[in-house]
Design an enzyme around this catalytic site. Structure first.
Site, PDB file in Angstrom:
ATOM      1  CG  ASN A 162      -7.755   8.499   0.185  1.00 37.92           C
ATOM      2  OD1 ASN A 162      -6.524   8.515  -0.040  1.00 37.92           O
ATOM      3  ND2 ASN A 162      -7.933   8.725   1.563  1.00 37.92           N
ATOM      4  N   GLY A 218      -1.439  -2.367  -9.972  1.00 33.96           N
ATOM      5  CA  GLY A 218      -1.872  -2.687  -8.623  1.00 33.96           C
ATOM      6  C   GLY A 218      -0.554  -3.356  -7.902  1.00 33.96           C
ATOM      7  N   GLY A 238      -1.489   3.923   2.492  1.00 34.11           N
ATOM      8  CA  GLY A 238      -2.788   2.861   2.254  1.00 34.11           C
ATOM      9  C   GLY A 238      -3.446   2.309   3.513  1.00 34.11           C
ATOM     10  CB  SER A 239      -5.402  -0.601   3.381  1.00 37.01           C
ATOM     11  OG  SER A 239      -4.646  -1.453   2.873  1.00 37.01           O
ATOM     12  CD  GLU A 260       2.573   8.166   7.788  1.00 37.30           C
ATOM     13  OE1 GLU A 260       1.491   8.223   8.438  1.00 37.30           O
ATOM     14  OE2 GLU A 260       3.626   8.416   8.422  1.00 37.30           O
ATOM     15  CG  LEU A 261      -0.142   1.698   7.476  1.00 36.81           C
ATOM     16  CD1 LEU A 261       0.335   0.451   8.396  1.00 36.81           C
ATOM     17  CD2 LEU A 261       0.083   1.320   6.170  1.00 36.81           C
ATOM     18  N   GLY A 262      -4.146   3.174   7.808  1.00 41.56           N
ATOM     19  CA  GLY A 262      -5.642   3.335   8.181  1.00 41.56           C
ATOM     20  C   GLY A 262      -5.963   4.361   9.651  1.00 41.56           C
ATOM     21  CB  CYS A 294      -6.393   8.191   6.568  1.00 41.02           C
ATOM     22  SG  CYS A 294      -5.239   9.907   6.476  1.00 41.02           S
ATOM     23  CD  GLU A 388      -9.550   3.329   7.497  1.00 38.97           C
ATOM     24  OE1 GLU A 388      -9.008   2.307   6.974  1.00 38.97           O
ATOM     25  OE2 GLU A 388      -9.125   4.312   7.494  1.00 38.97           O
ATOM     26  CG  PHE A 390     -11.749   4.552   3.882  1.00 36.59           C
ATOM     27  CD1 PHE A 390     -11.223   5.522   4.658  1.00 36.59           C
ATOM     28  CD2 PHE A 390     -11.664   4.651   2.483  1.00 36.59           C
ATOM     29  CE1 PHE A 390     -10.051   6.306   4.280  1.00 36.59           C
ATOM     30  CE2 PHE A 390     -10.604   5.401   2.065  1.00 36.59           C
ATOM     31  CZ  PHE A 390      -9.962   6.345   2.833  1.00 36.59           C
TER      32      PHE A 390
HETATM   33  P1  NAD Z   1      -4.761   0.013  -0.427  1.00 37.33           P
HETATM   34  O1  NAD Z   1      -3.743  -0.439   0.699  1.00 37.33           O
HETATM   35  O2  NAD Z   1      -5.772  -0.952  -0.871  1.00 37.33           O
HETATM   36  O3  NAD Z   1      -3.894   0.595  -1.515  1.00 37.33           O
HETATM   37  C1  NAD Z   1      -3.077   1.947  -1.528  1.00 37.33           C
HETATM   38  C2  NAD Z   1      -2.020   1.642  -2.468  1.00 37.33           C
HETATM   39  O4  NAD Z   1      -1.046   0.381  -2.131  1.00 37.33           O
HETATM   40  C3  NAD Z   1      -2.359   1.493  -3.930  1.00 37.33           C
HETATM   41  O5  NAD Z   1      -1.386   2.139  -4.836  1.00 37.33           O
HETATM   42  C4  NAD Z   1      -2.412  -0.013  -4.172  1.00 37.33           C
HETATM   43  O6  NAD Z   1      -2.393  -0.247  -5.629  1.00 37.33           O
HETATM   44  C5  NAD Z   1      -1.120  -0.351  -3.385  1.00 37.33           C
HETATM   45  N1  NAD Z   1      -1.121  -1.562  -2.899  1.00 37.33           N
HETATM   46  C6  NAD Z   1      -2.043  -2.524  -2.611  1.00 37.33           C
HETATM   47  N2  NAD Z   1      -1.540  -3.912  -2.021  1.00 37.33           N
HETATM   48  C7  NAD Z   1      -0.348  -3.698  -2.276  1.00 37.33           C
HETATM   49  C8  NAD Z   1       0.927  -4.462  -1.983  1.00 37.33           C
HETATM   50  N3  NAD Z   1       0.794  -5.798  -1.660  1.00 37.33           N
HETATM   51  N4  NAD Z   1       2.001  -4.389  -2.229  1.00 37.33           N
HETATM   52  C9  NAD Z   1       2.534  -2.969  -2.456  1.00 37.33           C
HETATM   53  N5  NAD Z   1       1.461  -2.226  -2.916  1.00 37.33           N
HETATM   54  C10 NAD Z   1       0.096  -2.449  -2.617  1.00 37.33           C
HETATM   55  O7  NAD Z   1      -5.670   1.144   0.236  1.00 37.33           O
HETATM   56  P2  NAD Z   1      -7.065   2.037  -0.392  1.00 37.33           P
HETATM   57  O8  NAD Z   1      -7.994   1.248  -0.052  1.00 37.33           O
HETATM   58  O9  NAD Z   1      -6.537   2.414  -1.527  1.00 37.33           O
HETATM   59  O10 NAD Z   1      -6.756   3.291   0.541  1.00 37.33           O
HETATM   60  C11 NAD Z   1      -7.600   3.490   1.433  1.00 37.33           C
HETATM   61  C12 NAD Z   1      -6.588   3.274   2.742  1.00 37.33           C
HETATM   62  O11 NAD Z   1      -5.517   4.167   2.791  1.00 37.33           O
HETATM   63  C13 NAD Z   1      -7.351   3.480   4.138  1.00 37.33           C
HETATM   64  O12 NAD Z   1      -7.228   2.566   5.064  1.00 37.33           O
HETATM   65  C14 NAD Z   1      -7.006   4.874   4.605  1.00 37.33           C
HETATM   66  O13 NAD Z   1      -7.088   5.198   5.861  1.00 37.33           O
HETATM   67  C15 NAD Z   1      -5.431   4.922   4.197  1.00 37.33           C
HETATM   68  N6  NAD Z   1      -4.742   6.157   3.833  1.00 37.33           N
HETATM   69  C16 NAD Z   1      -4.084   6.522   4.878  1.00 37.33           C
HETATM   70  C17 NAD Z   1      -3.414   7.832   4.875  1.00 37.33           C
HETATM   71  C18 NAD Z   1      -2.341   8.107   6.138  1.00 37.33           C
HETATM   72  O14 NAD Z   1      -1.564   9.270   5.684  1.00 37.33           O
HETATM   73  N7  NAD Z   1      -2.035   7.554   7.103  1.00 37.33           N
HETATM   74  C19 NAD Z   1      -3.812   8.677   3.776  1.00 37.33           C
HETATM   75  C20 NAD Z   1      -4.805   8.181   2.958  1.00 37.33           C
HETATM   76  C21 NAD Z   1      -5.360   7.030   2.984  1.00 37.33           C
END
Ligand code: NAD
Length: 495
Positions: A162, A218, A238-239, A260-262, A294, A388, A390
């Site tokens: 994102n 992935g 990520g999430s 750093e998560l959702g 996020c 969340e 999104f």
């Molecule tokens: P996601 O968790 O699906 O993916 C994020 C990254 O993690 C991708 O590169 C993905 O390939 C990787 N990934 C997925 N599963 C994994 C695993 N088991 N092991 C290692 N890597 C793995 O998230 P998304 O849907 O792409 O992004 C949106 C989410 O990210 C939302 O929840 C948002 O709030 C959060 N986010 C948080 C911040 C922050 O700074 N807190 C910033 C941006 C986005």
């Protein structure tokens, strides 16, 4: 070689500097994956994906290159970062085009992303010349005692789609600045602005071989990074669901991990707020970049006496926002990133309306283009409140007292960002300070960041790690205590 669709060139149709780099770019030895532009469905690029074996090779090469980099003069490390910022500026339009086309960013969001990306590099460029430890007193007479920060070694960075450039740069730049090597895995949907961009810039900036590796793939590739013995620290954005898995894998290996998560962020409007300003900020914080942020405003908590007027103002703004192809048209909102995410957003809206929320505006979509949506009369059992989203959705809940507003704001497992609107600064501050979130703003909205701020969340939004400013020292270095004595110490008999 990465296969680029013919249209993925600069706007005048000539091959750009980045396209030339991409023509020879082969980030993995696995199968190719085709990336399509969310706004049009047209193919953008096919990229050879990395395999777990590629990760192992990258991490081993990084571990080998890192010690010499840690010994490199602070002037040279800063110089490379400055060059990286200049190269980014010089190719800003190309990076911007790729960012818009891979992510569906509208123009404003893309410019923000670019400005923050540059801020991250420039801030990191100041770090190599900063003091990295101190002399401390010692209980032992005649002993010189010092504590110093040393690099962690190899940092494994995993980023989402994102805001791929800034979320990657907030790890890559400070980690390199402090003498580490980096293995970066962007989301497979953003291989260029989250991955190739970094390699192209830092290669041209003169970063020595072996220090930065891009592995596109992935979850399996992400997990290979987390579990690789040569990766010393993991930085994950990520999430929350994926973050839990990453935390578990890292914990089993006693590996330091930043998560750093959702978020599901509270946006509180008190009865004495400037309602026009609050509605403008609230609409921006929920709708910009289709709400795929996020720290978007996920829950609007509004004093009952002004709730109807606030909803009306949100609706007015939602109606006038234009949705469309952000790269080719002048619009305010682009597409939702993919079908799966669209179904999730729509499902949350539908189930919330079935559960009693009033659909004041939106709730429809044309393909991936979701209309900005306002939900009134939301109750705290509905998914629009608990999850969340999104997506570009503003759920509004009414309250009667400040204590009730506080309880509502804290009624979430997440704790990333918060906002309070009030004409009384003391009342706003009193409430803001009790909101359980890593960041909170009075009379400003939730989507706020600066490279020098320790950015991060509480609760399910993270594990206490922070990005930015002084926090980068904690994330990307470790302490070492070193002592020196002129005379060797003597020990009591029989030693
Ligand atoms: P996601 O968790 O699906 O993916 C994020 C990254 O993690 C991708 O590169 C993905 O390939 C990787 N990934 C997925 N599963 C994994 C695993 N088991 N092991 C290692 N890597 C793995 O998230 P998304 O849907 O792409 O992004 C949106 C989410 O990210 C939302 O929840 C948002 O709030 C959060 N986010 C948080 C911040 C922050 O700074 N807190 C910033 C941006 C986005």
């Amino acid at each position: 070689m990465a296969a680029i669709a013919p249209e993925a060139t600069s706007r005048d149709g000539t091959a750009s500097w980045l396209d030339e780099f991409l023509a020879d770019w082969r980030p993995g030895t696995g199968e190719s994956r085709e990336i399509r532009e969310p706004a049009t469905g047209r193919p953008l690029i096919s990229v050879a994906q990395a395999t777990p074996e590629d990760v192992a090779r990258a991490a081993a090469a990084a571990a080998e290159a890192q010690p010499a980099w840690a010994e490199t003069s602070y002037i040279e490390r800063a110089r490379i970062l400055h060059r990286a910022a200049e190269i980014y500026e010089a190719h800003r339009d190309e990076f911007g085009a790729w960012t818009q086309r891979e992510t569906g960013d509208h123009r404003n969001k893309m410019h923000h992303e670019q400005n923050f990306t540059i801020q991250e590099v420039l801030n990191a460029a100041t770090m190599p010349s900063q003091p990295y430890g101190s002399l401390v007193p010692s209980a032992q007479p005649g002993r010189l005692s010092m504590v110093r920060r040393i690099p962690v070694g190899v940092v494994g960075a995993i980023t989402p789609w994102n805001s791929p450039s800034v979320l990657g740069m907030r790890v890559v730049a400070p980690a390199l600045a402090l003498g580490n090597a980096v293995v970066l895995k962007p989301d497979p949907q953003t291989p260029v602005c989250g991955g190739a961009m970094f390699e192209s810039i830092f290669r041209e900036a003169g970063l020595p071989e072996g220090l930065l590796h891009i592995v596109v793939g992935g979850a399996d590739v992400g997990e290979a990074i987390v579990t690789d013995p040569n990766v010393n620290v993991v930085s994950f954005t990520g999430s929350t669901a994926a973050g839990r898995r990453v935390g578990e894998l890292a914990g089993q290996r006693l590996k330091k991990v930043s998560l750093e998560l959702g978020g599901n962020n509270a946006f509180v409007v008190l009865d004495d707020a400037d309602l026009e300003a609050a509605a403008s900020a609230g609409a921006y914080a929920s709708f910009q970049f289709q709400g795929q942020v996020c720290f978007a405003a996920g829950r609007h908590i509004v004093h009952r006496s002004v709730a109807d007027a606030y909803v009306e103002r949100l609706v007015e703004r939602a109606k006038r926002l234009r949705t469309g192809d952000p790269y080719r048209e002048e619009v305010d909102l682009g597409p939702i990133v993919n079908e799966k995410q669209l179904a999730r957003v729509d499902g949350i809206v539908r189930r919330s309306v079935e559960g009693g929320a009033r659909l004041a505006e939106g709730g429809t979509h044309d393909g991936l283009f979701y209309r900005p949506t306002v939900l009134a009369d939301v109750t705290t059992d509905l998914p629009a409140w608990t999850d969340e989203t999104f997506g570009p959705v503003a759920p509004v809940v009414a309250f009667d007292t400040d204590e009730e507003a506080l309880a509502l704001a804290n009624d979430s497992e997440y704790g990333l960002a918060g906002a309070v609107y009030s004409r009384s600064l003391s009342r706003g501050l009193a409430l803001a300070q009790r909101i359980k979130s890593g960041m909170v703003h009075v009379n400003d909205q939730t989507v706020n960041d600066e490279a020098i701020i320790p950015f991060g969340g509480m609760g399910a939004s993270g594990n206490g790690s922070r990005f930015g400013g002084a926090a980068n020292w904690d994330e990307f270095t470790q302490w070492q205590w070193v002592t020196l004595r002129d005379e060797p110490r003597s020990f009591p008999h029989p030693y």
